[in-house]
Design an enzyme around this catalytic site. Structure first.
Site, mmCIF file in Angstrom:
data_model
loop_
_atom_site.group_PDB
_atom_site.id
_atom_site.type_symbol
_atom_site.label_atom_id
_atom_site.label_comp_id
_atom_site.label_asym_id
_atom_site.label_seq_id
_atom_site.Cartn_x
_atom_site.Cartn_y
_atom_site.Cartn_z
ATOM 1 N N CYS A 1 -7.727 -2.158 7.986
ATOM 2 C CA CYS A 1 -6.383 -2.157 7.395
ATOM 3 C C CYS A 1 -5.912 -0.717 7.168
ATOM 4 C CB CYS A 1 -6.387 -2.916 6.062
ATOM 5 S SG CYS A 1 -6.801 -4.671 6.240
ATOM 6 N N HIS B 1 -1.306 -5.989 1.658
ATOM 7 C CA HIS B 1 -2.509 -6.808 1.531
ATOM 8 C C HIS B 1 -2.186 -8.133 0.841
ATOM 9 C CE1 HIS B 1 -5.433 -3.444 2.467
ATOM 10 N NE2 HIS B 1 -6.011 -4.499 3.015
ATOM 11 N N GLU C 1 0.815 -1.212 0.000
ATOM 12 C CA GLU C 1 0.000 0.000 0.000
ATOM 13 C C GLU C 1 0.859 1.276 0.000
ATOM 14 O OE1 GLU C 1 -3.040 0.016 -0.562
ATOM 15 O OE2 GLU C 1 -3.539 -2.088 -0.226
#
Lengths: 220, 220, 220, 220
Positions: D142, D166, D79
């Site tokens: 998250c 992820h 991310e």
């Protein structure tokens, strides 16, 4: 006794094909007293059959499992049917492009595979490997090989158990993809998982007298 | 002359089924002097055949097109094959759940559809509608209807042209979906586009003497 | 009062872009006494900003909606955020390829869109159009336009409501695709549905004082 | 020095979560003289932060990597951003369901992760593991964890390198899925591949002074 596992080699721009990589990993293994012989098939609708013919004469295998890649599929798929149809979207490596042509003129429209497909899927899943029955092996060389083999078995009254299993992309293939037009990458698996899957398939074929019936709901 | 278009009704929790919605839109239309009759089929493997039998006796249709939904498919798919297999992942509305059962015991493994599938796909695409040939009509009621009809045609020496077309979700169905577990929504189409697609299919069936051969590369 | 709707033009090998096609359809419409002006933006990270600047000076729009294509998405997606990042996988039409470059050096990491995104999604869905909030407008020209506009609004104390909506492929684009390597086609929509969706967005922006809060679970 | 790897535990009907399974596999490993401590986080937006706070006080980690599942993604995604937004489609395990609520009132709209995301993706790919940068960590726990940690780092002037990765479904999860409504299974990976991926991420974070810039084209 010999178990023949065929795998298509790389084609187009791909450096490898999970089918041949997996077959190669199994080559020479002895499973329940039967010896695995792996053979690479070319992406050529005439040459693949010549090679297959010769392999059958040499080894008289008790089991033949064809392996191929199904780009985009997310799980290992065990084919139920082969249809009497060759239909290539692009020319193969021998520059052949049959469109809407039967594999065996006057042959039946389809055959069912003679390996216990549902028991195989069940056992792969039990081992934690995503898999499914598939109801279309496509219209390319994979379907051609399966149909041709099943037809030979019927014509020649061979007892050989014959099946075809499609594999997703290998992790390494997707790890090398740079897309600019689609917003997602295709699913993939490790060679280790694929090899384990085919080993489970072989064990299951040897051990299963009659296929089980379980409802697996997709790949329609 | 009558063109019979059947469509499955809604099932599970869905309020509608694109198959029946589309069939309904075409009901009563006259296309090249043939009249379309739409009929809803229940998601019940015994009742659907009873109703089909009765419809054939009443209308002696020159063309029969079955419509069904293929959740997850992104384009209109024209089926090439029906296989002799019923395999339901969940019970139907009559609580039937055949698993691995032939539709016609002793029937051939598969039939080819008798509508010009590639000409239909070509004409849909020419009209800007995404479509493809499909090589598996699944193992549920859709495949059952197609197989049963093709078998009747062979047994009864009927000249009826018989085919099956799978439709994606309707826009309205996806507009009502709230997912929490998957990070994407399935593809969908408007009823207007679907209706236009089936109209094109009917025109093509009437006008096409012999199917064309074009390479459409997927839905393997 | 003017509503500015911008749409990127075709790029790569595509003959059209749903963004511009949709904007064009809305050009000149009067919605609740406000006039829609459509403008095509080039896929060029310098030219698009020059044109936008000039459009703002000319029209002083009360609402600006940018449109772009998101290949592979199955629904109309209303963007919540723009991030301060330009990252192009391939050069644009001006041969620019910024990688990891901020749109506005020293600008904040992200802005929130100032249109009522959830009310828009709700109203599109109510009209039967599949849609979703999206939490990433990507790193290309679409995100750049949204970020740049939101930054101008803050810097210039403009009251303009600013948003960006991504569209799936047009049906016609997918109808022309011949794949040989992937076993599926991307989702698509008709121009009519897209145009209706953006019309609903405009109505909603005009009518909504404060955005609603609804849980739409995805496009994570 | 400590490397903290957090992983969410199982939720809904799932028996496991690849996030925690992977974290657990890495627990206690020593990588370049730094010791990995794995910690399970509950799917509860209040409890997860309490536990994180306590872990930071106990370990003063030099690196924190949060792990979560992204159902439907086919590759490991690193991310880039966290946004100041909590938006849950369904209540969490503490029955909390914030919709459109900021994680830190008055906090900035977004932060950038402080781990070298592109170097990590490059190294995973070099090792044959499909991976990609992602530009949205969603709106659930998250994203919350990543945002909260990055905010703490800025407020507390911590030098800790902070990121979130992820993971797709585990093979075992998909091997247990029986679908009846969608015609495909989601992508998945083996625990071994995921563990190797995170190990590569840790090595890369330790060894990389400054992130590289490479164009990876998707996850828009």
């Amino acid at each position: 006794m010999t178990i023949l596992v065929t795998g298509y080699g790389p084609f187009d721009d791909e450096a490898m094909n999970p089918a041949w990589e997996t077959a190669k990993c199994l080559d020479g293994r002895v499973i329940q007293n039967e010896r695995v012989v792996a053979a690479q098939l070319p992406v050529n609708i005439h040459e693949n059959i010549k090679i297959l013919s010769s392999l059958i004469k040499t080894y008289h295998p008790s089991i033949i499992i064809g392996l191929g890649i199904a780009p985009g599929r997310s799980v290992v798929t065990v084919e139920r049917f082969a249809t009497n149809l060759l239909d290539l979207p692009t020319p193969d490596e021998g520059n052949n492009q049959p469109i809407g042509i039967p594999i065996v003129p006057e042959g039946p429209t389809a055959y069912q595979s003679t390996i216990p497909i549902k028991a195989i899927v069940k056992n792969m899943r039990k081992a934690g490997i995503p898999s499914s029955v598939s109801y279309s092996s496509g219209t390319h060389g994979c379907n051609q090989v399966l149909y041709w083999l099943l037809h030979q078995a019927v014509e020649g009254e061979m007892k050989t158990k014959i099946g075809f299993i499609h594999l997703p992309y290998l992790h390494e293939q997707v790890a090398n993809m740079i897309f600019s037009t689609l917003s997602t990458y295709p699913p993939s698996m490790s060679l280790e998982t694929m090899t384990k899957a085919i080993e489970i398939a072989i064990h299951t074929i040897i051990e299963t007298k009659e296929d089980i019936e379980i409802a697996y709901g997709l790949m329609c």
